[in-house]
Design a protein around this motif. Structure first.
Motif, short mmCIF file in Angstrom:
data_model
loop_
_atom_site.label_atom_id
_atom_site.label_comp_id
_atom_site.label_asym_id
_atom_site.label_seq_id
_atom_site.Cartn_x
_atom_site.Cartn_y
_atom_site.Cartn_z
N LEU A 1 0.83 -1.20 0.00
CA LEU A 1 0.00 0.00 0.00
C LEU A 1 0.87 1.26 0.00
O LEU A 1 0.54 2.25 -0.68
CB LEU A 1 -0.93 0.00 1.22
CG LEU A 1 -2.04 -1.06 1.20
CD1 LEU A 1 -2.77 -1.09 2.53
CD2 LEU A 1 -3.02 -0.82 0.06
N ARG A 2 1.95 1.23 0.74
CA ARG A 2 2.84 2.40 0.76
C ARG A 2 3.56 2.57 -0.58
O ARG A 2 3.81 3.69 -1.01
CB ARG A 2 3.84 2.26 1.92
CG ARG A 2 3.17 2.40 3.28
CD ARG A 2 4.16 2.34 4.41
NE ARG A 2 3.51 2.55 5.69
CZ ARG A 2 4.14 2.66 6.85
NH1 ARG A 2 5.46 2.59 6.88
NH2 ARG A 2 3.47 2.84 7.97
N GLU A 3 3.88 1.47 -1.22
CA GLU A 3 4.48 1.55 -2.55
C GLU A 3 3.51 2.22 -3.52
O GLU A 3 3.91 3.06 -4.33
CB GLU A 3 4.86 0.16 -3.05
CG GLU A 3 5.43 0.16 -4.46
CD GLU A 3 5.68 -1.24 -4.99
OE1 GLU A 3 5.71 -1.41 -6.23
OE2 GLU A 3 5.84 -2.18 -4.18
N ARG A 4 2.24 1.84 -3.45
CA ARG A 4 1.26 2.44 -4.35
C ARG A 4 1.09 3.92 -4.08
O ARG A 4 0.96 4.73 -5.01
CB ARG A 4 -0.09 1.72 -4.22
CG ARG A 4 -1.09 2.15 -5.28
CD ARG A 4 -2.31 1.30 -5.26
NE ARG A 4 -3.04 1.42 -4.00
CZ ARG A 4 -4.05 0.63 -3.65
NH1 ARG A 4 -4.43 -0.36 -4.46
NH2 ARG A 4 -4.67 0.80 -2.50
N ASP A 5 1.11 4.31 -2.83
CA ASP A 5 1.01 5.74 -2.50
C ASP A 5 2.22 6.51 -3.04
O ASP A 5 2.08 7.64 -3.51
CB ASP A 5 0.92 5.92 -0.99
CG ASP A 5 -0.46 5.60 -0.45
OD1 ASP A 5 -1.37 5.35 -1.26
OD2 ASP A 5 -0.62 5.56 0.78
N ALA A 6 3.40 5.90 -2.94
CA ALA A 6 4.63 6.60 -3.32
C ALA A 6 4.82 6.67 -4.83
O ALA A 6 5.35 7.66 -5.35
CB ALA A 6 5.83 5.93 -2.67
N GLY B 1 2.29 5.43 -7.26
CA GLY B 1 1.07 5.38 -8.05
C GLY B 1 0.70 4.00 -8.55
O GLY B 1 -0.31 3.83 -9.24
N ARG B 2 1.53 3.00 -8.22
CA ARG B 2 1.24 1.65 -8.69
C ARG B 2 1.93 0.64 -7.79
O ARG B 2 2.80 0.99 -6.99
CB ARG B 2 1.72 1.45 -10.14
CG ARG B 2 3.25 1.48 -10.31
CD ARG B 2 3.64 1.40 -11.77
NE ARG B 2 5.08 1.45 -11.96
CZ ARG B 2 5.85 0.40 -12.28
NH1 ARG B 2 5.27 -0.80 -12.43
NH2 ARG B 2 7.14 0.55 -12.45
N ILE B 3 1.53 -0.62 -7.95
CA ILE B 3 2.20 -1.73 -7.29
C ILE B 3 2.87 -2.56 -8.38
O ILE B 3 2.20 -3.05 -9.29
CB ILE B 3 1.22 -2.60 -6.49
CG1 ILE B 3 0.65 -1.82 -5.31
CG2 ILE B 3 1.91 -3.87 -5.99
CD1 ILE B 3 -0.47 -2.54 -4.57
N SER B 4 4.17 -2.71 -8.30
CA SER B 4 4.90 -3.53 -9.26
C SER B 4 4.95 -4.97 -8.76
O SER B 4 5.67 -5.29 -7.81
CB SER B 4 6.32 -3.00 -9.46
OG SER B 4 7.08 -3.90 -10.24
N LEU B 5 4.16 -5.83 -9.38
CA LEU B 5 4.16 -7.23 -8.98
C LEU B 5 5.52 -7.87 -9.26
O LEU B 5 6.00 -8.69 -8.47
CB LEU B 5 3.06 -7.99 -9.72
CG LEU B 5 1.63 -7.60 -9.36
CD1 LEU B 5 0.64 -8.43 -10.18
CD2 LEU B 5 1.37 -7.80 -7.88
N GLN B 6 6.16 -7.50 -10.36
CA GLN B 6 7.45 -8.07 -10.69
C GLN B 6 8.48 -7.73 -9.61
O GLN B 6 9.23 -8.60 -9.16
CB GLN B 6 7.93 -7.55 -12.04
CG GLN B 6 9.25 -8.19 -12.50
CD GLN B 6 9.73 -7.64 -13.84
OE1 GLN B 6 9.06 -6.81 -14.45
NE2 GLN B 6 10.87 -8.10 -14.30
N ALA C 1 0.45 -2.73 -17.89
CA ALA C 1 -0.98 -2.38 -17.86
C ALA C 1 -1.64 -2.84 -16.58
O ALA C 1 -2.41 -2.12 -15.96
CB ALA C 1 -1.68 -2.99 -19.07
N LEU C 2 -1.34 -4.08 -16.12
CA LEU C 2 -2.01 -4.60 -14.94
C LEU C 2 -1.62 -3.82 -13.70
O LEU C 2 -2.45 -3.45 -12.88
CB LEU C 2 -1.66 -6.08 -14.74
CG LEU C 2 -2.29 -6.77 -13.53
CD1 LEU C 2 -3.82 -6.72 -13.65
CD2 LEU C 2 -1.81 -8.21 -13.41
N ALA C 3 -0.30 -3.51 -13.55
CA ALA C 3 0.15 -2.80 -12.36
C ALA C 3 -0.42 -1.41 -12.30
O ALA C 3 -0.61 -0.82 -11.24
CB ALA C 3 1.68 -2.73 -12.33
N GLY C 4 -0.74 -0.81 -13.45
CA GLY C 4 -1.29 0.54 -13.46
C GLY C 4 -2.79 0.58 -13.42
O GLY C 4 -3.37 1.66 -13.44
N ALA C 5 -3.45 -0.61 -13.34
CA ALA C 5 -4.90 -0.64 -13.40
C ALA C 5 -5.53 0.11 -12.24
O ALA C 5 -6.52 0.83 -12.39
CB ALA C 5 -5.39 -2.09 -13.43
N GLY C 6 -4.94 -0.08 -11.03
CA GLY C 6 -5.53 0.57 -9.87
C GLY C 6 -5.48 2.08 -9.98
O GLY C 6 -6.45 2.78 -9.70
#
Length: 376
Positions: free
Chosen positions: A68-73, A75-80, A358-363
């Motif tokens: 969640l903090r990665e997404r805040d920082a 804008g996305r979560i990198s699954l890789q 595309a998937l990581a940026g979907a949120g």
């Protein structure tokens, strides 16, 4: 000290990068596991094996908080990047210990060699819970955590665009596990009690990440609640066989996991007496090495017994095995685990700097379209 004085502000919580008390809780949990395996009857009555379920709660909480903090920082979560970090953190040391135990079993020339040969396909495919009894049977917990790591981050990327939707995804997973439990299915790969702790820790991380959820849970960040929960946990561990007979093992584990989950807010508030105690340098030192200690516990115990042939299961074996495992783990931590983990973090950081798939940026795209904020 007042309740307000022991709590932590939402801004301070979000800015905290390291929760030392959670490392201390890891240290306590790994000692509980050692006590179950090597302490004998005087220790097994405390149900130390429940320590693995405390680990599960911590895994769910910390992994989700970091995502969640990665997404805040960014804008996305990198699954890789996430899978690179997890793989380099867990797998190299696990494979090293596996090869060492395989070699030691071959040299011993006893029944352990046949056990390891039969279990090896499961150990190498991380289906450890399907293997029959073998020298690394305790690594079933690693297989459980790895399945959580494979599934939950992807669910968070797809469905966790808001705290409500993320909590709904957690609730759906818990409901699905409950239905499996009610249905009485004995699926070794999906025992509900092995996943409920991680999902409860995940739900707590999502709630604390939002201002409103943090405010609702702020009442848990005080001395009185911490003391009450510690006493309840001790009572639950001491009376676990009786409780399990009444409500079932899976339900008793779920309640234990819930109590650990409710304790975490008092540990992320650094002014509570419990957080200060668990954040001591000695416990944090052990906590940082707890994963390696968990993997080498039987190697250490067998080495102690080989050096002291008359030693039997009991407090001396427990303490000597714990001390030797800590010594071995310290060497592994400095010379093997830490350098590989650092390389994995550097590699993951490089991946995160690359364009978002595309998937990581979907949120982030969905939030832009709907106007939803990541905070409640």
């Amino acid at each position: 000290m007042s309740e307000r004085a022991t709590a932590i502000s939402f801004e301070a919580y979000r800015a905290t990068r390291n929760f030392a008390a959670l490392d201390g809780l890891r240290a306590v949990s790994v000692f509980l596991v050692f006590s179950e395996h090597f302490g004998g009857i005087g220790w097994t009555r405390f149900s130390g094996w429940l320590g693995v379920h405390a680990f599960f709660v911590l895994s769910g909480f910390l992994i989700t908080t970091l995502l969640l903090r990665e997404r805040d920082a960014t804008g996305r979560i990198s699954l890789q990047a996430f899978y690179i970090r997890r793989a380099t953190r867990l797998l190299p040391l696990y494979l090293l210990v596996f090869l060492a135990v395989l070699g030691l079993s071959w040299l011993a020339g006893d029944g352990s060699w046949a056990q390891m040969k039969a279990a090896a396909p499961y150990y190498l495919s991380l289906q450890n819970e399907l293997a029959e009894l073998a020298p690394l049977h305790m690594t079933w917990t690693l297989a459980v955590e790895w399945k959580y790591y494979l599934v939950w981050p992807a669910l968070l990327v797809v469905f966790g665009t808001t705290p409500r939707s993320a909590l709904a995804a957690v609730g759906f997973c818990i409901a699905a596990l409950a239905m499996i439990g009610i249905g009485g299915h004995e699926w070794k790969l999906l025992l509900p009690q092995n996943y409920i702790g991680m999902l409860l820790g995940t739900g707590l991380a999502i709630a604390l990440h939002s201002r409103r959820g943090f405010a609702l849970l702020g009442g848990l960040m005080n001395h009185g609640v911490a003391l009450a929960l510690v006493l309840l946990l001790l009572l639950w561990q001491r009376r676990f066989p009786l409780v399990a007979d009444r409500i079932g093992t899976a339900s008793a584990i779920a309640v234990y996991s819930l109590l650990v989950t409710l304790l975490i807010p008092a540990l992320v508030a650094p002014r509570t007496w419990l957080a200060r105690g668990l954040a001591s340098k000695w416990l944090v030192f052990v906590g940082h090495r707890s994963y390696a200690m968990y993997l080498v516990q039987y190697v250490a115990a067998n080495a102690v017994i080989a050096a002291l042939p008359g030693l039997v299961v009991g407090t001396p074996l427990l303490l000597l095995s714990f001390g030797l495992a800590l010594l071995l783990s310290h060497g592994l931590h400095r010379g093997f685990e830490k350098p590989i983990t650092a390389w994995g973090h550097r590699r993951a950081a490089a991946v995160k700097r690359s364009p978002a798939p595309a998937l990581a940026g979907a949120g982030a795209a969905l939030r832009a379209e709907t106007g939803h904020s990541p905070l409640l």
